[in-house]
Design a protein around this motif. Structure first.
Motif, PDB file in Angstrom:
ATOM      1  N   SER A  79       5.552  -2.444  -8.429  1.00  0.00           N
ATOM      2  CA  SER A  79       4.229  -2.707  -8.998  1.00  0.00           C
ATOM      3  C   SER A  79       3.090  -2.077  -8.205  1.00  0.00           C
ATOM      4  O   SER A  79       1.997  -1.909  -8.729  1.00  0.00           O
ATOM      5  CB  SER A  79       3.996  -4.209  -9.112  1.00  0.00           C
ATOM      6  N   LEU A  80       3.322  -1.707  -6.966  1.00  0.00           N
ATOM      7  CA  LEU A  80       2.242  -1.168  -6.144  1.00  0.00           C
ATOM      8  C   LEU A  80       1.616   0.104  -6.702  1.00  0.00           C
ATOM      9  O   LEU A  80       0.392   0.173  -6.818  1.00  0.00           O
ATOM     10  CB  LEU A  80       2.730  -0.925  -4.709  1.00  0.00           C
ATOM     11  N   PRO A  81       2.406   1.133  -7.075  1.00  0.00           N
ATOM     12  CA  PRO A  81       1.743   2.336  -7.585  1.00  0.00           C
ATOM     13  C   PRO A  81       0.955   2.074  -8.863  1.00  0.00           C
ATOM     14  O   PRO A  81      -0.132   2.618  -9.036  1.00  0.00           O
ATOM     15  CB  PRO A  81       2.888   3.311  -7.861  1.00  0.00           C
ATOM     16  N   LEU A  82       1.478   1.227  -9.746  1.00  0.00           N
ATOM     17  CA  LEU A  82       0.759   0.937 -10.991  1.00  0.00           C
ATOM     18  C   LEU A  82      -0.574   0.270 -10.701  1.00  0.00           C
ATOM     19  O   LEU A  82      -1.591   0.619 -11.288  1.00  0.00           O
ATOM     20  CB  LEU A  82       1.608   0.049 -11.896  1.00  0.00           C
ATOM     21  N   LYS A  83      -0.564  -0.688  -9.787  1.00  0.00           N
ATOM     22  CA  LYS A  83      -1.792  -1.385  -9.434  1.00  0.00           C
ATOM     23  C   LYS A  83      -2.784  -0.426  -8.773  1.00  0.00           C
ATOM     24  O   LYS A  83      -3.968  -0.416  -9.108  1.00  0.00           O
ATOM     25  CB  LYS A  83      -1.473  -2.540  -8.482  1.00  0.00           C
ATOM     26  N   GLU A  84      -2.294   0.379  -7.846  1.00  0.00           N
ATOM     27  CA  GLU A  84      -3.158   1.331  -7.154  1.00  0.00           C
ATOM     28  C   GLU A  84      -3.698   2.398  -8.106  1.00  0.00           C
ATOM     29  O   GLU A  84      -4.859   2.790  -8.021  1.00  0.00           O
ATOM     30  CB  GLU A  84      -2.401   1.985  -5.999  1.00  0.00           C
ATOM     31  N   LEU A  85      -2.843   2.888  -9.006  1.00  0.00           N
ATOM     32  CA  LEU A  85      -3.280   3.876  -9.999  1.00  0.00           C
ATOM     33  C   LEU A  85      -4.363   3.299 -10.900  1.00  0.00           C
ATOM     34  O   LEU A  85      -5.362   3.957 -11.193  1.00  0.00           O
ATOM     35  CB  LEU A  85      -2.098   4.364 -10.839  1.00  0.00           C
ATOM     36  N   ASP A  86      -4.181   2.043 -11.330  1.00  0.00           N
ATOM     37  CA  ASP A  86      -5.169   1.394 -12.189  1.00  0.00           C
ATOM     38  C   ASP A  86      -6.503   1.249 -11.462  1.00  0.00           C
ATOM     39  O   ASP A  86      -7.561   1.526 -12.032  1.00  0.00           O
ATOM     40  CB  ASP A  86      -4.648   0.035 -12.656  1.00  0.00           C
ATOM     41  N   THR A  87      -6.449   0.840 -10.204  1.00  0.00           N
ATOM     42  CA  THR A  87      -7.676   0.683  -9.418  1.00  0.00           C
ATOM     43  C   THR A  87      -8.405   2.016  -9.288  1.00  0.00           C
ATOM     44  O   THR A  87      -9.622   2.094  -9.486  1.00  0.00           O
ATOM     45  CB  THR A  87      -7.355   0.114  -8.023  1.00  0.00           C
ATOM     46  N   ALA A  88      -7.664   3.074  -8.967  1.00  0.00           N
ATOM     47  CA  ALA A  88      -8.272   4.397  -8.818  1.00  0.00           C
ATOM     48  C   ALA A  88      -8.893   4.865 -10.129  1.00  0.00           C
ATOM     49  O   ALA A  88     -10.000   5.418 -10.143  1.00  0.00           O
ATOM     50  CB  ALA A  88      -7.234   5.396  -8.330  1.00  0.00           C
ATOM     51  N   GLN A  89      -8.207   4.632 -11.235  1.00  0.00           N
ATOM     52  CA  GLN A  89      -8.737   5.033 -12.537  1.00  0.00           C
ATOM     53  C   GLN A  89      -9.995   4.252 -12.895  1.00  0.00           C
ATOM     54  O   GLN A  89     -10.929   4.803 -13.488  1.00  0.00           O
ATOM     55  CB  GLN A  89      -7.661   4.881 -13.611  1.00  0.00           C
ATOM     56  N   GLN A  90     -10.032   2.971 -12.536  1.00  0.00           N
ATOM     57  CA  GLN A  90     -11.220   2.157 -12.795  1.00  0.00           C
ATOM     58  C   GLN A  90     -12.420   2.663 -11.980  1.00  0.00           C
ATOM     59  O   GLN A  90     -13.546   2.701 -12.481  1.00  0.00           O
ATOM     60  CB  GLN A  90     -10.946   0.679 -12.490  1.00  0.00           C
TER      61      GLN A  90
END
Length: 75
Positions: free
Chosen positions: A48-59
Motif C-alpha cells: 500500500s505504500l507506493p499507492l498512498k505516496e503516489l496519491d499524495t504526490a498527485q494531489q
C-alpha cells in the motif's frame, strides 16, 4: 514552472536504496538499479505504500495546477 512531486519524492526500497516515486507507477516489482535486489510492490509492507505516496504526490501536483502553476514531469 514546477517539477512534479512524482519526480521529486523518493521511495525507499526493501534494500534500503531509493528510487524516484514516479517510476513506480503501474508496476508490480522494482529491481534496484544499485544492488539488483527486487522489491515486490504487491506484498506487505510495500503493497500500500507506493499507492498512498503516489496519491499524495498527485494531489500536491493538482493543488499546484489549481494555483495556476505549470507542473512538468522529468521522466
Amino acid at each position: 514552472m514546477t517539477i512534479s512531486m512524482l519526480d521529486q519524492k523518493m521511495f525507499k526500497l526493501a534494500c534500503g536504496h531509493e528510487v524516484v516515486l514516479g517510476r513506480l507507477s503501474n508496476i508490480d516489482r522494482w529491481v534496484c538499479e544499485t544492488c539488483g535486489r527486487p522489491t515486490a510492490l504487491t506484498s506487505d509492507p510495500f503493497k500500500s505504500l507506493p499507492l498512498k505516496e503516489l496519491d499524495t504526490a498527485q494531489q500536491i501536483d493538482l493543488q499546484a495546477k489549481e494555483r495556476g502553476e505549470e507542473v512538468i514531469r522529468l521522466t
